[in-house]
Design a protein around this motif. Structure first.
Motif, PDB file in Angstrom:
ATOM      1  N   ARG A 186       0.773  -1.195   0.062  1.00 39.53           N
ATOM      2  CA  ARG A 186      -0.046   0.090   0.137  1.00 39.53           C
ATOM      3  C   ARG A 186       0.926   1.343  -0.053  1.00 39.53           C
ATOM      4  O   ARG A 186       2.004   1.386   0.673  1.00 39.53           O
ATOM      5  CB  ARG A 186      -0.779   0.095   1.313  1.00 39.53           C
ATOM      6  N   ALA A 187       0.382   2.140  -0.578  1.00 40.16           N
ATOM      7  CA  ALA A 187       1.233   3.716  -0.534  1.00 40.16           C
ATOM      8  C   ALA A 187       0.976   3.934   0.884  1.00 40.16           C
ATOM      9  O   ALA A 187       0.082   3.865   1.447  1.00 40.16           O
ATOM     10  CB  ALA A 187       0.589   4.616  -1.444  1.00 40.16           C
ATOM     11  N   PRO A 188       2.009   4.935   1.237  1.00 40.01           N
ATOM     12  CA  PRO A 188       1.951   5.448   2.546  1.00 40.01           C
ATOM     13  C   PRO A 188       0.630   6.545   2.723  1.00 40.01           C
ATOM     14  O   PRO A 188       0.293   7.190   2.032  1.00 40.01           O
ATOM     15  CB  PRO A 188       3.218   6.216   2.700  1.00 40.01           C
ATOM     16  N   ILE A 189       0.218   6.263   4.100  1.00 39.16           N
ATOM     17  CA  ILE A 189      -1.178   6.931   4.151  1.00 39.16           C
ATOM     18  C   ILE A 189      -0.401   8.136   4.995  1.00 39.16           C
ATOM     19  O   ILE A 189      -0.320   8.140   6.361  1.00 39.16           O
ATOM     20  CB  ILE A 189      -2.094   6.401   5.022  1.00 39.16           C
ATOM     21  N   LEU A 190      -0.346   9.583   4.251  1.00 38.57           N
ATOM     22  CA  LEU A 190       0.158  10.685   4.969  1.00 38.57           C
ATOM     23  C   LEU A 190      -0.815  11.717   5.213  1.00 38.57           C
ATOM     24  O   LEU A 190      -1.803  11.807   4.348  1.00 38.57           O
ATOM     25  CB  LEU A 190       1.287  11.049   4.511  1.00 38.57           C
ATOM     26  N   PRO A 191      -1.022  12.547   6.065  1.00 42.18           N
ATOM     27  CA  PRO A 191      -1.868  13.761   6.243  1.00 42.18           C
ATOM     28  C   PRO A 191      -1.424  14.722   5.214  1.00 42.18           C
ATOM     29  O   PRO A 191      -0.382  14.827   4.756  1.00 42.18           O
ATOM     30  CB  PRO A 191      -1.391  14.312   7.673  1.00 42.18           C
ATOM     31  N   ARG A 192      -2.516  15.692   5.045  1.00 43.27           N
ATOM     32  CA  ARG A 192      -2.305  16.377   3.919  1.00 43.27           C
ATOM     33  C   ARG A 192      -1.816  17.881   4.786  1.00 43.27           C
ATOM     34  O   ARG A 192      -2.636  18.220   5.531  1.00 43.27           O
ATOM     35  CB  ARG A 192      -3.700  16.827   3.211  1.00 43.27           C
ATOM     36  N   PHE A 193      -0.862  18.496   4.125  1.00 43.50           N
ATOM     37  CA  PHE A 193      -0.253  19.815   4.736  1.00 43.50           C
ATOM     38  C   PHE A 193      -0.825  20.922   3.908  1.00 43.50           C
ATOM     39  O   PHE A 193      -0.651  20.742   2.560  1.00 43.50           O
ATOM     40  CB  PHE A 193       1.078  19.640   4.945  1.00 43.50           C
ATOM     41  N   THR A 194      -1.170  21.781   4.232  1.00 42.68           N
ATOM     42  CA  THR A 194      -1.340  23.021   3.477  1.00 42.68           C
ATOM     43  C   THR A 194      -0.296  24.399   3.643  1.00 42.68           C
ATOM     44  O   THR A 194       0.060  24.292   4.832  1.00 42.68           O
ATOM     45  CB  THR A 194      -2.884  23.854   3.742  1.00 42.68           C
ATOM     46  N   GLY A 195       0.034  25.161   2.678  1.00 45.43           N
ATOM     47  CA  GLY A 195       0.997  26.249   2.935  1.00 45.43           C
ATOM     48  C   GLY A 195       0.521  27.154   3.813  1.00 45.43           C
ATOM     49  O   GLY A 195      -0.559  27.606   3.915  1.00 45.43           O
ATOM     50  N   GLY A 196       1.458  27.787   4.555  1.00 44.42           N
ATOM     51  CA  GLY A 196       1.244  28.934   5.591  1.00 44.42           C
ATOM     52  C   GLY A 196       1.290  30.037   5.080  1.00 44.42           C
ATOM     53  O   GLY A 196       1.605  30.208   3.932  1.00 44.42           O
TER      54      GLY A 196
END
Length: 238
Positions: free
Chosen positions: A228-238
């Motif tokens: 499975r592909a890594p399950i990572l959180p989504r980050f938005t630019g600050g």
């Protein structure tokens, strides 16, 4: 292993609290590395693999920080043990410990608790390291026949060859914060090396069923781990 066409056998040795008032008695105030009872769980099916992952996570997340990570019998009873094969843990297991400490009724009760959970996926584990207790083994074999639980021959290996024993013994002394000459610290034997198939056949020639069951367990394990592909959180630019 799967890419090479080899069926992996995925399992874990887990400390267990049988919740009958005795499991914690094996802990040592002096040596926090002394192990409580443990059992071995194998993933026989994909469902069993998911259950194994969940219970290992629970062992680390649900316990007290001052305790060794361990599971509880009630966790297995509550959430089930489908798809898992269990070994009793040999001399380090809860059934053997009760028998060794002179509590045969408790050993029988613990075995029955495990049998109710795992059914025909439970095996009584026998090990024959140097100096093993033949009288104790005879009691465990008798218990297995009485309860109609199959036997399996295993060898707990910690290093590849007998020549590696001394180096591993030094590492154990360091882990115990003790000198090598301290007889009170945990120790293994040269027999805790990785034994060949022929060596195991010679060692358990008088109990061929225990050898055959090690093959049976391997054949019963069909768990496949999906890539499975890594399950990572989504980050938005600050």
């Amino acid at each position: 292993a799967m890419e090479a066409g080899i069926q992996p056998i995925i399992g874990c040795q887990l400390d267990i609290d049988m919740e009958d008032g005795q499991s914690s008695d094996r802990r040592s105030h002096r040596d926090h590395l002394q192990k409580p009872p443990s059992i071995v769980l194998y993933a026989a099916t994909p469902q069993g693999y998911e259950r194994l992952v969940a219970i290992v996570s629970q062992a680390y997340l649900a316990g007290e920080t001052s305790e060794r990570p361990h599971i509880r019998l009630s966790w297995l009873q509550q959430d089930g043990a489908e798809g898992l094969i269990a070994l009793t843990g040999a001399r380090g297991g809860p059934v053997d410990q009760a028998m060794h400490d002179g509590h045969p009724a408790q050993a029988k009760a613990r075995l029955e608790s495990l049998r109710q959970l795992f059914g025909d996926r439970l095996y009584i584990e026998l090990q024959r390291q140097d100096g093993y207790d033949r009288a104790h083994e005879a009691k465990m074999i008798a218990l297995a026949y009485e309860a109609e639980v199959p036997l399996v021959a295993t060898n707990e290996a910690f290093f590849p060859t007998p020549e590696d024993f001394e180096a591993h013994d030094a590492l154990m002394a360091v882990a115990s914060n003790a000198v090598m000459s301290d007889d009170r610290r945990p120790r293994l034997s040269v027999d805790n090396c990785l034994k060949s198939r022929s060596a195991m056949v010679r060692l358990f020639a008088d109990i061929p069923e225990a050898l055959e069951n090690s093959i049976e367990i391997a054949r019963r394990c069909s768990a496949i781990v999906e890539t499975r592909a890594p399950i990572l959180p989504r980050f938005t630019g600050g």
